[in-house]
Design a protein around this motif. Structure first.
Motif, PDB file in Angstrom:
ATOM      1  N   ASN A 124     -15.183  15.387  -0.854  1.00 38.52           N
ATOM      2  CA  ASN A 124     -13.743  15.207  -0.687  1.00 38.52           C
ATOM      3  C   ASN A 124     -13.451  13.777  -0.257  1.00 38.52           C
ATOM      4  O   ASN A 124     -13.794  13.380   0.863  1.00 38.52           O
ATOM      5  CB  ASN A 124     -13.205  16.161   0.379  1.00 38.52           C
ATOM      6  CG  ASN A 124     -13.458  17.617   0.041  1.00 38.52           C
ATOM      7  OD1 ASN A 124     -12.652  18.260  -0.587  1.00 38.52           O
ATOM      8  ND2 ASN A 124     -14.617  18.131   0.459  1.00 38.52           N
ATOM      9  N   HIS A 125     -12.870  13.005  -1.150  1.00 32.83           N
ATOM     10  CA  HIS A 125     -12.405  11.680  -0.761  1.00 32.83           C
ATOM     11  C   HIS A 125     -11.079  11.810  -0.015  1.00 32.83           C
ATOM     12  O   HIS A 125     -10.359  12.811  -0.153  1.00 32.83           O
ATOM     13  CB  HIS A 125     -12.255  10.782  -1.987  1.00 32.83           C
ATOM     14  CG  HIS A 125     -13.567  10.345  -2.559  1.00 32.83           C
ATOM     15  ND1 HIS A 125     -14.336   9.355  -1.972  1.00 32.83           N
ATOM     16  CD2 HIS A 125     -14.262  10.765  -3.644  1.00 32.83           C
ATOM     17  CE1 HIS A 125     -15.438   9.181  -2.680  1.00 32.83           C
ATOM     18  NE2 HIS A 125     -15.428  10.024  -3.697  1.00 32.83           N
ATOM     19  N   ALA A 126     -10.766  10.813   0.766  1.00 32.34           N
ATOM     20  CA  ALA A 126      -9.572  10.864   1.609  1.00 32.34           C
ATOM     21  C   ALA A 126      -8.315  11.035   0.767  1.00 32.34           C
ATOM     22  O   ALA A 126      -8.152  10.405  -0.277  1.00 32.34           O
ATOM     23  CB  ALA A 126      -9.463   9.581   2.433  1.00 32.34           C
ATOM     24  N   GLY A 127      -7.430  11.899   1.241  1.00 37.89           N
ATOM     25  CA  GLY A 127      -6.125  12.039   0.613  1.00 37.89           C
ATOM     26  C   GLY A 127      -5.966  13.270  -0.247  1.00 37.89           C
ATOM     27  O   GLY A 127      -4.839  13.637  -0.591  1.00 37.89           O
ATOM     28  N   ILE A 128      -7.072  13.937  -0.620  1.00 41.86           N
ATOM     29  CA  ILE A 128      -6.899  15.102  -1.465  1.00 41.86           C
ATOM     30  C   ILE A 128      -6.458  16.295  -0.620  1.00 41.86           C
ATOM     31  O   ILE A 128      -6.665  16.337   0.589  1.00 41.86           O
ATOM     32  CB  ILE A 128      -8.179  15.434  -2.259  1.00 41.86           C
ATOM     33  CG1 ILE A 128      -9.272  15.990  -1.362  1.00 41.86           C
ATOM     34  CG2 ILE A 128      -8.680  14.221  -3.014  1.00 41.86           C
ATOM     35  CD1 ILE A 128     -10.382  16.648  -2.130  1.00 41.86           C
ATOM     36  N   ASP A 186      -8.499   5.840   5.635  1.00 40.80           N
ATOM     37  CA  ASP A 186      -9.449   5.281   4.673  1.00 40.80           C
ATOM     38  C   ASP A 186      -8.991   3.912   4.187  1.00 40.80           C
ATOM     39  O   ASP A 186      -9.783   2.955   4.129  1.00 40.80           O
ATOM     40  CB  ASP A 186      -9.589   6.247   3.495  1.00 40.80           C
ATOM     41  CG  ASP A 186     -10.530   5.739   2.425  1.00 40.80           C
ATOM     42  OD1 ASP A 186     -11.744   5.665   2.694  1.00 40.80           O
ATOM     43  OD2 ASP A 186     -10.061   5.415   1.317  1.00 40.80           O
ATOM     44  N   GLN A 187      -7.717   3.793   3.846  1.00 36.62           N
ATOM     45  CA  GLN A 187      -7.227   2.533   3.289  1.00 36.62           C
ATOM     46  C   GLN A 187      -7.116   1.427   4.335  1.00 36.62           C
ATOM     47  O   GLN A 187      -7.358   0.262   4.028  1.00 36.62           O
ATOM     48  CB  GLN A 187      -5.888   2.765   2.598  1.00 36.62           C
ATOM     49  CG  GLN A 187      -6.013   3.592   1.334  1.00 36.62           C
ATOM     50  CD  GLN A 187      -7.000   2.981   0.348  1.00 36.62           C
ATOM     51  OE1 GLN A 187      -6.797   1.869  -0.127  1.00 36.62           O
ATOM     52  NE2 GLN A 187      -8.080   3.689   0.057  1.00 36.62           N
ATOM     53  N   SER A 240      -0.768  11.923   3.758  1.00 30.91           N
ATOM     54  CA  SER A 240      -2.120  12.196   4.232  1.00 30.91           C
ATOM     55  C   SER A 240      -2.564  11.165   5.257  1.00 30.91           C
ATOM     56  O   SER A 240      -2.698   9.978   4.945  1.00 30.91           O
ATOM     57  CB  SER A 240      -3.098  12.192   3.049  1.00 30.91           C
ATOM     58  OG  SER A 240      -4.431  12.149   3.497  1.00 30.91           O
ATOM     59  N   LEU A 241      -2.808  11.605   6.478  1.00 31.74           N
ATOM     60  CA  LEU A 241      -3.314  10.715   7.512  1.00 31.74           C
ATOM     61  C   LEU A 241      -4.708  10.214   7.145  1.00 31.74           C
ATOM     62  O   LEU A 241      -5.073   9.069   7.443  1.00 31.74           O
ATOM     63  CB  LEU A 241      -3.336  11.453   8.850  1.00 31.74           C
ATOM     64  CG  LEU A 241      -3.544  10.599  10.111  1.00 31.74           C
ATOM     65  CD1 LEU A 241      -2.349   9.695  10.339  1.00 31.74           C
ATOM     66  CD2 LEU A 241      -3.767  11.497  11.320  1.00 31.74           C
ATOM     67  N   LEU A 257       0.839  -1.202   0.000  1.00 30.30           N
ATOM     68  CA  LEU A 257       0.000   0.000   0.000  1.00 30.30           C
ATOM     69  C   LEU A 257       0.872   1.248   0.000  1.00 30.30           C
ATOM     70  O   LEU A 257       1.741   1.406   0.851  1.00 30.30           O
ATOM     71  CB  LEU A 257      -0.905   0.001   1.234  1.00 30.30           C
ATOM     72  CG  LEU A 257      -1.762   1.240   1.475  1.00 30.30           C
ATOM     73  CD1 LEU A 257      -2.758   1.443   0.342  1.00 30.30           C
ATOM     74  CD2 LEU A 257      -2.496   1.134   2.816  1.00 30.30           C
ATOM     75  N   GLY A 258       0.643   2.136  -0.970  1.00 32.62           N
ATOM     76  CA  GLY A 258       1.291   3.436  -0.965  1.00 32.62           C
ATOM     77  C   GLY A 258       2.722   3.457  -1.460  1.00 32.62           C
ATOM     78  O   GLY A 258       3.454   4.421  -1.180  1.00 32.62           O
ATOM     79  N   ASP A 259       3.132   2.441  -2.213  1.00 35.48           N
ATOM     80  CA  ASP A 259       4.481   2.398  -2.794  1.00 35.48           C
ATOM     81  C   ASP A 259       4.658   3.625  -3.701  1.00 35.48           C
ATOM     82  O   ASP A 259       3.951   3.779  -4.691  1.00 35.48           O
ATOM     83  CB  ASP A 259       4.615   1.106  -3.600  1.00 35.48           C
ATOM     84  CG  ASP A 259       6.048   0.788  -3.977  1.00 35.48           C
ATOM     85  OD1 ASP A 259       6.950   1.562  -3.607  1.00 35.48           O
ATOM     86  OD2 ASP A 259       6.250  -0.242  -4.649  1.00 35.48           O
ATOM     87  N   ARG A 260       5.598   4.490  -3.389  1.00 31.75           N
ATOM     88  CA  ARG A 260       5.611   5.815  -4.022  1.00 31.75           C
ATOM     89  C   ARG A 260       6.073   5.802  -5.468  1.00 31.75           C
ATOM     90  O   ARG A 260       5.520   6.503  -6.301  1.00 31.75           O
ATOM     91  CB  ARG A 260       6.454   6.767  -3.182  1.00 31.75           C
ATOM     92  CG  ARG A 260       5.793   6.999  -1.835  1.00 31.75           C
ATOM     93  CD  ARG A 260       6.470   8.034  -0.998  1.00 31.75           C
ATOM     94  NE  ARG A 260       5.722   8.225   0.239  1.00 31.75           N
ATOM     95  CZ  ARG A 260       6.112   9.017   1.225  1.00 31.75           C
ATOM     96  NH1 ARG A 260       7.234   9.687   1.126  1.00 31.75           N
ATOM     97  NH2 ARG A 260       5.368   9.137   2.310  1.00 31.75           N
ATOM     98  N   TRP A 261       7.110   5.032  -5.774  1.00 32.94           N
ATOM     99  CA  TRP A 261       7.610   4.991  -7.147  1.00 32.94           C
ATOM    100  C   TRP A 261       7.882   3.554  -7.602  1.00 32.94           C
ATOM    101  O   TRP A 261       8.609   3.335  -8.559  1.00 32.94           O
ATOM    102  CB  TRP A 261       8.876   5.837  -7.288  1.00 32.94           C
ATOM    103  CG  TRP A 261       8.633   7.263  -6.928  1.00 32.94           C
ATOM    104  CD1 TRP A 261       9.000   7.898  -5.774  1.00 32.94           C
ATOM    105  CD2 TRP A 261       7.929   8.241  -7.703  1.00 32.94           C
ATOM    106  NE1 TRP A 261       8.568   9.203  -5.791  1.00 32.94           N
ATOM    107  CE2 TRP A 261       7.914   9.447  -6.964  1.00 32.94           C
ATOM    108  CE3 TRP A 261       7.305   8.215  -8.963  1.00 32.94           C
ATOM    109  CZ2 TRP A 261       7.305  10.603  -7.426  1.00 32.94           C
ATOM    110  CZ3 TRP A 261       6.708   9.382  -9.414  1.00 32.94           C
ATOM    111  CH2 TRP A 261       6.710  10.548  -8.664  1.00 32.94           C
TER     112      TRP A 261
END
Length: 385
Positions: free
Chosen positions: A214-218, A128-129, A122-123, A56-60
């Motif tokens: 607004n969905h989470a993370g924006i 959410d995830q 983003s917390l 989850l959330g692997d940046r690149w």
């Protein structure tokens, strides 16, 4: 491009789009620390990936690429991260088809045996995830998070504790830290509290009183950010069948304002965040009639927009890439906007005064005027000649 050396192998990695002059690496000490932990760093027991591995959330794509032999499921909110992962898998001889690439909007796996979490900025997105993944986690699931020390706070640990189970952190190594979480099947599985909705204030022109989704993370999901608020007061007054792009649309408030002010306009909402584009679509649909024309694109700036096809681009560009401060994204947006604009088409930009966007716009467009300004923000206009 840069080389990550781990016990899993050596990997040539790049961000997306690959740029040899980009000084920012496609991985950091937090990614390294997590990969070393899987192999039994500092005398700990190795964690052998088995069953369904979710990243989850692997940046690149560094984690997914290093673990490609285990056929992981990658879950990301970032189109750029997803495309970087595809490229890095190919660059290192792995078959992208062996990895499931999911967005945070997709249904998560029904069962997860190893959950690796790169803590996001983003917390809210993390909350959410974790809610979405909790039903897939069982008593035997190994959950390990990673992030730089400045990214992991008490509130971060409390989220893991509340949603997944007992949580502890590791010692810091190279300013990175690990999060170890033990799933507690007895915890109640509650739905995510997102999306969040609020009504826009009275001083926002055509969108005043409208409800925003607004969905989470924006960016600024719980309130209207002050830059956008300033922009809304100074948008161009146009009529007729304009083709308008809300570039880096976030929750879509700017594009909605353009559509309401000019019902003849066809607006395209573009962002690299899946959550942002979903927010923009919900915001637009909730505040316009069924006949309103709009497109919603998840992508890399203006790359999905045909050249010389747009009359007006509206943009509030980000100046962070995760924790790094950079104007690279803004420059890419400005170049893309110029390519997609027709002759005489206009790019309108709001930004912090100190960022000096006027210099870049003059270099790219050959012109730039200040439409409005206050001590903190400026609204700029550049025209394609």
């Amino acid at each position: 491009m840069n080389r990550l050396t781990t016990s899993q192998g050596e990997f040539d990695l790049a961000r997306h789009p690959a740029n040899p002059r980009d000084p920012l690496r496609a991985w950091d000490a937090a990614d390294e620390y997590l990969l070393r932990r899987l192999e039994g760093a500092e005398g700990s027991e190795p964690i052998r990936p088995s069953g369904t591995v979710a990243v989850l959330g692997d940046r690149w794509g560094a984690l997914t690429t290093a673990l490609a032999a285990h056929h992981p499921v990658q879950i990301t909110d970032s189109y750029l991260a997803r495309e970087a992962t595809r490229s890095n898998l190919l660059r290192n001889g792995a078959d992208p088809g062996s990895v499931r690439l999911l967005s945070v909007r997709d249904a998560p796996p029904e069962r997860v045996d190893l959950l690796l979490v790169r803590v996001p900025k983003s917390l809210a997105l993390l909350e959410d995830q974790l809610h979405r993944l909790a039903p897939a986690v069982h008593a035997g699931t190994v959950v390990v998070g990673t992030g730089m020390v400045k990214e992991i706070h008490t509130s971060t640990l409390k989220l893991f504790e509340r949603i997944i189970g007992p949580t502890r952190t590791s010692l810091a190594v190279k300013k990175a830290r690990l999060i170890h979480c033990t799933p507690d099947p007895a915890l109640p599985r509650t739905p995510s509290p997102w999306p969040y909705r609020y009504d826009l204030p009275d001083d926002t022109g055509t969108v005043a009183g409208r409800t925003v989704t607004n969905h989470a993370g924006i960016f600024c999901a719980e309130r209207l950010d002050i830059g956008t608020r300033f922009f809304l007061k100074h948008l161009p007054a146009r009529t007729g069948p304009d083709r308008v792009v809300d570039l880096g649309c976030g929750n879509g408030v700017v594009g909605l304002a353009a559509a309401l002010a000019n019902p003849g306009a066809a607006v395209t909402f573009v962002d690299e965040s899946y959550q942002a584009v979903a927010s923009a679509e919900a915001t637009f649909r909730d505040n316009t009639g069924p006949e309103a024309e709009a497109r919603f694109l998840v992508g890399d700036g203006m790359t999905g927009i045909a050249p010389a096809s747009v009359d007006l681009v509206l943009c509030n560009p980000p100046f962070h890439s995760h924790q790094a401060v950079t104007d690279a994204t803004a420059r890419t947006m400005f170049h893309g906007a110029r390519t997609s604009l027709r002759q005489g088409g206009e790019l309108w930009v709001v930004g912090n005064r100190h960022l000096g966007y006027h210099t870049q716009l003059r270099r790219i467009f050959g012109n730039c005027v200040t439409v409005a300004g206050d001590p903190k923000f400026v609204v700029l206009r550049a025209v394609k000649r």
